[in-house]
Every structure is written in structure tokens, then in C-alpha cells.
Design an enzyme around this catalytic site. Structure first.
Site, PDB file in Angstrom:
ATOM      1  N   CYS A 183      -2.511   9.046   2.490  1.00  0.00           N
ATOM      2  CA  CYS A 183      -2.146   8.570   1.148  1.00  0.00           C
ATOM      3  C   CYS A 183      -3.274   8.853   0.167  1.00  0.00           C
ATOM      4  CB  CYS A 183      -1.845   7.079   1.193  1.00  0.00           C
ATOM      5  SG  CYS A 183      -3.173   6.150   1.956  1.00  0.00           S
ATOM      6  N   GLU A 208       0.887  -1.177   0.000  1.00  0.00           N
ATOM      7  CA  GLU A 208       0.000   0.000   0.000  1.00  0.00           C
ATOM      8  C   GLU A 208       0.915   1.213   0.000  1.00  0.00           C
ATOM      9  OE1 GLU A 208      -3.192  -0.042  -0.318  1.00  0.00           O
ATOM     10  OE2 GLU A 208      -3.659  -2.131   0.123  1.00  0.00           O
TER      11      GLU A 208
HETATM   12  P1  NAD Z   1       8.013   5.305   4.842  1.00  0.00           P
HETATM   13  O1  NAD Z   1       8.035   4.477   3.621  1.00  0.00           O
HETATM   14  O2  NAD Z   1       9.162   6.184   5.112  1.00  0.00           O
HETATM   15  O3  NAD Z   1       7.882   4.365   6.114  1.00  0.00           O
HETATM   16  C1  NAD Z   1       6.901   3.355   6.222  1.00  0.00           C
HETATM   17  C2  NAD Z   1       7.416   2.252   7.128  1.00  0.00           C
HETATM   18  O4  NAD Z   1       8.565   1.661   6.528  1.00  0.00           O
HETATM   19  C3  NAD Z   1       7.856   2.731   8.505  1.00  0.00           C
HETATM   20  O5  NAD Z   1       7.527   1.733   9.439  1.00  0.00           O
HETATM   21  C4  NAD Z   1       9.358   2.861   8.347  1.00  0.00           C
HETATM   22  O6  NAD Z   1      10.042   2.727   9.567  1.00  0.00           O
HETATM   23  C5  NAD Z   1       9.660   1.684   7.430  1.00  0.00           C
HETATM   24  N1  NAD Z   1      10.901   1.830   6.652  1.00  0.00           N
HETATM   25  C6  NAD Z   1      11.513   2.960   6.248  1.00  0.00           C
HETATM   26  N2  NAD Z   1      12.622   2.661   5.542  1.00  0.00           N
HETATM   27  C7  NAD Z   1      12.708   1.312   5.504  1.00  0.00           C
HETATM   28  C8  NAD Z   1      13.646   0.378   4.927  1.00  0.00           C
HETATM   29  N3  NAD Z   1      14.696   0.794   4.232  1.00  0.00           N
HETATM   30  N4  NAD Z   1      13.411  -0.924   5.066  1.00  0.00           N
HETATM   31  C9  NAD Z   1      12.345  -1.362   5.748  1.00  0.00           C
HETATM   32  N5  NAD Z   1      11.436  -0.545   6.324  1.00  0.00           N
HETATM   33  C10 NAD Z   1      11.616   0.779   6.202  1.00  0.00           C
HETATM   34  O7  NAD Z   1       6.647   6.083   4.799  1.00  0.00           O
HETATM   35  P2  NAD Z   1       6.080   7.120   5.882  1.00  0.00           P
HETATM   36  O8  NAD Z   1       6.772   8.408   5.711  1.00  0.00           O
HETATM   37  O9  NAD Z   1       6.059   6.507   7.250  1.00  0.00           O
HETATM   38  O10 NAD Z   1       4.557   7.217   5.424  1.00  0.00           O
HETATM   39  C11 NAD Z   1       4.150   8.057   4.427  1.00  0.00           C
HETATM   40  C12 NAD Z   1       3.961   7.312   3.135  1.00  0.00           C
HETATM   41  O11 NAD Z   1       3.083   6.218   3.330  1.00  0.00           O
HETATM   42  C13 NAD Z   1       3.304   8.152   2.070  1.00  0.00           C
HETATM   43  O12 NAD Z   1       3.939   7.921   0.843  1.00  0.00           O
HETATM   44  C14 NAD Z   1       1.878   7.640   2.043  1.00  0.00           C
HETATM   45  O13 NAD Z   1       1.197   7.847   0.833  1.00  0.00           O
HETATM   46  C15 NAD Z   1       2.076   6.205   2.327  1.00  0.00           C
HETATM   47  N6  NAD Z   1       0.851   5.597   2.815  1.00  0.00           N
HETATM   48  C16 NAD Z   1       0.168   4.755   2.008  1.00  0.00           C
HETATM   49  C17 NAD Z   1      -1.015   4.198   2.442  1.00  0.00           C
HETATM   50  C18 NAD Z   1      -1.791   3.263   1.562  1.00  0.00           C
HETATM   51  O14 NAD Z   1      -2.665   2.602   2.091  1.00  0.00           O
HETATM   52  N7  NAD Z   1      -1.529   3.165   0.274  1.00  0.00           N
HETATM   53  C19 NAD Z   1      -1.511   4.506   3.714  1.00  0.00           C
HETATM   54  C20 NAD Z   1      -0.785   5.385   4.516  1.00  0.00           C
HETATM   55  C21 NAD Z   1       0.399   5.917   4.055  1.00  0.00           C
END
Ligand code: NAD
Length: 448
Positions: free
Chosen positions: A264, A230
Site C-alpha cells: 500500500c 488502513e
Molecule cells: P481487499 O479489500 O480486496 O481485501 C482485504 C480483506 O477484505 C480480505 O481479507 C478480503 O477477504 C476482505 N474482503 C473483501 N471483500 C469484502 C467484503 N465485501 N466484506 C468484507 N470483507 C471483504 O484488498 P486486497 O486485494 O486483499 O489488498 C490490497 C489492498 O489493500 C490495496 O488497496 C492496498 O493498498 C491495501 N492495503 C493497505 C494497507 C494499509 O496499511 N493502508 C496495507 C496493505 C494493503
């Protein structure tokens, strides 16, 4: 330890363990040990535990909302709405747990019968973002447990307390030890790559940015882990010339300003028909000037939003309306409306993730659809039109997974949430969400 800060005033909310890759492996030990018994537990028994957790979340609604507001910064109204939405995934999947699905058939040539079953895949690794600390967790935990999987969950380091509180409620409801373990860490890459390298982990369900999702897809490829992604969005919000403008403005306020734009599904690009653009901007701008939003998650987020707005203004966009924000220490950005935003502005090509509404105009349905679809993202969209047939025609032409038709909200536990293109793979919610944690097996039976 990880210190959790309140983004509204930078006070300390709490501390959680900073787990290592070894701790991550230990969590998989627990999940793998719990799996056989949990998978065998009668669906009705699993269902009742999920239903009990739903009730406990509602019992603790106020407390959970306080926690979400403290660690995420969203307004109390948004936090209360999130708790209810999050709890509903337990109720929905309590109802789905007893319908695992399956099929029965006979071979066309005769003499053979097939029995098709849906089995829990195994240990699931769940990774969630900070913007909906409760709902993004329950949208994964509830279907995983309903299907008979056990799980390890890594919440975002910014907002780990809500996930820990939800795990506490599952335990209170009577979910056995090891069925869900929350692993808090500042080493996201270390923990998640440990899980993806562990042969006992069979599913990865990730919600977060497209960039991190791509990295994890590459890692998951090594062991052909089942993935659900997602990812980020860039939602268009379309208003036709015959739309009810007051209704469109009400929807725009929700689609844009829920969570201060940090969703998102947040409306990212407003395409308003040129015949009504002035009137829409005026009505919308008046509401925006009154709206109260929470802070952004970090200083870096404020700097990024500031930079993309400045850049759009330098390329010809105009700020038409702006609200005031508290003069607190937190990471606030004022709710802002811009007109004449060029299609190639970063405001239109990337997720803003902040309280900024960017408006462009259009005059022809075909040209509108081509402009909207000229994006690598395809999560949500919104279409406001007076004539429902036209609204549906435009909606069906949009390359997105979900469309709010004369509605500013698409999230619903009973509907399949998810995106197309680089916004993701798979669906959460509805029956589809359960499928992400099941694998199909058939028995081909000699039937003379
Ligand atoms: P992010 O990708 O930075 O982090 C998401 C998760 O991944 C966190 O738990 C983070 O600690 C982990 N993470 C970060 N780097 C990683 C790595 N290298 N390896 C493994 N895990 C890692 O995103 P964010 O800033 O927390 O959230 C915002 C983003 O999430 C936006 O792009 C938003 O659109 C998206 N989002 C999507 C949905 C959906 O349902 N499609 C819902 C909510 C948020």
C-alpha cells in the site's frame, strides 16, 4: 475447504476450513467469553505473553518465511524481512501494554476531581489483506491484546496459513483460548457482516482496498462500531534537482519493488525534476533491469497491470527499461520503467500494485505539490532533496499520512502508520495503535 495455491508455480500449499457465518458467530462467542478475564489480566502478564510470542516468531523465522513465500509468492528476502517486522509489533506492544494511559485533573471551579481511564473496548474484528500475511495481522493483534481486547481475525482467503501459524504461536506462548480466533473463509462478506451485526463486536480494524473499506464503513455505521481503516495508497516519489541521485535510486528500488510493488506504501507516481530526469531514469532503469521480483498474486492482477501499462503507452508514455521474469507458470509481470506518463493516466490515478515505475517531470515546487495533492489517496509519500529544509517544506505540503524523507521505507512499529483522505482512518503502530482499542472513561468525583 479452501485450497491455498503458490502464485509462483500454482502448486497446492495447503487447505484450510471454509468457515460459514455461523462459525463466525461461534468465534465471537469465544471472544466474548474470554474478554472479561483477559481485560482484567494484569498488564504485565499480558505484556509477557506478547513478548513470548515475539520470541517464538523469531524462533520460527525461517519456517514462517517459507510459509509466506509459499502462499504469497514474495521473495525469500522480502518474506524474512516481513517476519522480523511482524514480530516487532509483539515486542513493541509488549512494551506499550504496561502503559495504558490515563489522567487526573481538577475542575476549574474547584470541588471536583476527574480521573480519566483508558479501558479495552471489547471484542475486536480484524480483517487483513494478502500482501503482508504476517505483518498486517500482528499490527492489529498485538495492540488489541495489549489493550485488553479479545479478537476474531479474518485473513485473506489467498493467504490464511500464516495467520493460523501466528495464532498457534500465541497459544504456545500461553494466551488463553478465545482471546484470538482466526476464521478462514471464502465468504468474506458473509463473515464480516455477521460480525458487524453482532452487538458484542465493538471494534472493526480493516486493512485492504478503499472500495471494500467504504462498504464496511457503511455497515459499521448501523451499530456505530469503532473503526480503523488502513486503505489503498497512491504514493508519490519526489526527486528534486539537488537530490543525491544514487541515494534516490536506492530508495526508489525499495519503495517500488519491495513485495514486487504489491504494497500500500509502494511508490506509484515518480515526479523527477526535469533537470535530472534523464540521469535518474538511466541510473534507476539499470537497477530495474537487474531486479528479481516474485509473482503477482493472481492472473487477474497481471491482466490489470498489463492493461494499464498498455493504456499509458497508447496515451504517449514510453517504456525505457524492463527486466526479465521467470518463464514459470506463475503470475509474473516484468519490472518496468516508463517515462512521460501523463498525469491523467490510470498508472498515476490508481494503485498499480505491481512492479511498474511511472515517471513524470516537474520544474516548480508549487506546481509539483498541487499535482501530487490532486488525488483522493493520501497514504505514503517519498521526498528526495539535497537541502533538508526544502525536503521538509515539500513533505509538509503533501496531503499524506507518512513521508519518507531521503528514505524509501516508512513502515516502523514505533511510528503511527496510516493515511489521510480516502487512504484511511486511524493509525497502527506507536502509542496511537493502542488507542484504537481503548475507550476513554472519566470519573467526576465530588471532592469537598
Ligand atoms: P481487499 O479489500 O480486496 O481485501 C482485504 C480483506 O477484505 C480480505 O481479507 C478480503 O477477504 C476482505 N474482503 C473483501 N471483500 C469484502 C467484503 N465485501 N466484506 C468484507 N470483507 C471483504 O484488498 P486486497 O486485494 O486483499 O489488498 C490490497 C489492498 O489493500 C490495496 O488497496 C492496498 O493498498 C491495501 N492495503 C493497505 C494497507 C494499509 O496499511 N493502508 C496495507 C496493505 C494493503
Amino acid at each position: 475447504m479452501i485450497t491455498v495455491l503458490n502464485p509462483a508455480d500454482l502448486t497446492v500449499v495447503g487447505e484450510v476450513p471454509d468457515s460459514t457465518p455461523d462459525d463466525a458467530s461461534a468465534a465471537v462467542d469465544a471472544a466474548a467469553k474470554a474478554f472479561p478475564a483477559w481485560a482484567r489480566t494484569a498488564p504485565r502478564a499480558r505484556s509477557e505473553l506478547l513478548h513470548k510470542t515475539f520470541e517464538l516468531m523469531l524462533r520460527d523465522r525461517e519456517k514462517l518465511a517459507d510459509l509466506i513465500t509459499a502462499e504469497n509468492g514474495k521473495t525469500r528476502a522480502d518474506a524474512l524481512a516481513e517476519v522480523t517486522y511482524a514480530a516487532e509489533f509483539f515486542r513493541w506492544y509488549a512494551e506499550e501494554a504496561v502503559r495504558p494511559g490515563g489522567d487526573y485533573g481538577s475542575a476549574p471551579a474547584g470541588g471536583v476531581r476527574t480521573i480519566v481511564t483508558a479501558k479495552p473496548i471489547g471484542v475486536a474484528a480484524l480483517v487483513t489483506p494478502w500482501n503482508f500475511p504476517a505483518a498486517m495481522a500482528t499490527r492489529k493483534i498485538a495492540p488489541a491484546l495489549a489493550a485488553g481486547c479479545t479478537a476474531v481475525l479474518k485473513p485473506a482467503a489467498e493467504t490464511p496459513l500464516t495467520a493460523l501459524a501466528i495464532a498457534g504461536l500465541l497459544a504456545e506462548a500461553g494466551v488463553p483460548e478465545g482471546v484470538l480466533t482466526v476464521v478462514t473463509t471464502s465468504d468474506a462478506a458473509g463473515v464480516v457482516s455477521t460480525w458487524l451485526a453482532d452487538r458484542r463486536v465493538r471494534v472493526l480494524s480493516f486493512t485492504g482496498s478503499t472500495a471494500v473499506g467504504k462498504t464496511l464503513l457503511r455497515q459499521a455505521a448501523d451499530r456505530v462500531v469503532v473503526t480503523a481503516m488502513e486503505l489503498g495508497g497512491n504514493a508519490p516519489f519526489v526527486v528534486t534537482e539537488d537530490a543525491d541521485l544514487e541515494q534516490a535510486v536506492a530508495g526508489a528500488m525499495i519503495a517500488k519493488f519491495r513485495n514486487g510493488g504489491q504494497a500500500c506504501t509502494a511508490a506509484n507516481r515518480f515526479y523527477v525534476h526535469e533537470a535530472v530526469a534523464d540521469r535518474f531514469t538511466e541510473l534507476f532503469g539499470r537497477e530495474v533491469e537487474k531486479v528479481a521480483v516474485g509473482p503477482l498474486i493472481s492472473d487477474a492482477a497481471v491482466e490489470r497491470v498489463t492493461a494499464v501499462v498498455d493504456d499509458a503507452v497508447a496515451s504517449g508514455a514510453r517504456v525505457t527499461h524492463q527486466a526479465a521474469v521467470p518463464a514459470a507458470a506463475g503470475h509474473f509481470y516484468p519490472p518496468t520503467v516508463l517515462r512521460d506518463v501523463p498525469d491523467d493516466s490510470t498508472l498515476f490515478t490508481e494503485e498499480i500494485f505491481g512492479p511498474v515505475a511511472s515517471i513524470a517531470t516537474w520544474s516548480d515546487d508549487g506546481e509539483l505539490v498541487a499535482r501530487v495533492n490532486d488525488s483522493e489517496y493520501g497514504l505514503a509519500g517519498y521526498v528526495y532533496a539535497g537541502e533538508l529544509g526544502r525536503a521538509i517544506r515539500i513533505s509538509e505540503a503533501l496531503e499524506v499520512g507518512m513521508v519518507g524523507v531521503n528514505r524509501g521505507l516508512v513502515s516502523d512499529p514505533s511510528a503511527p502508520f496510516g493515511g489521510v483522505k480516502q487512504s484511511g482512518l486511524g493509525r497502527e503502530g506507536a502509542r496511537h495503535g493502542l488507542r484504537e482499542y481503548q475507550e476513554t472513561q472519566y470519573l467526576s468525583i465530588d471532592w469537598p
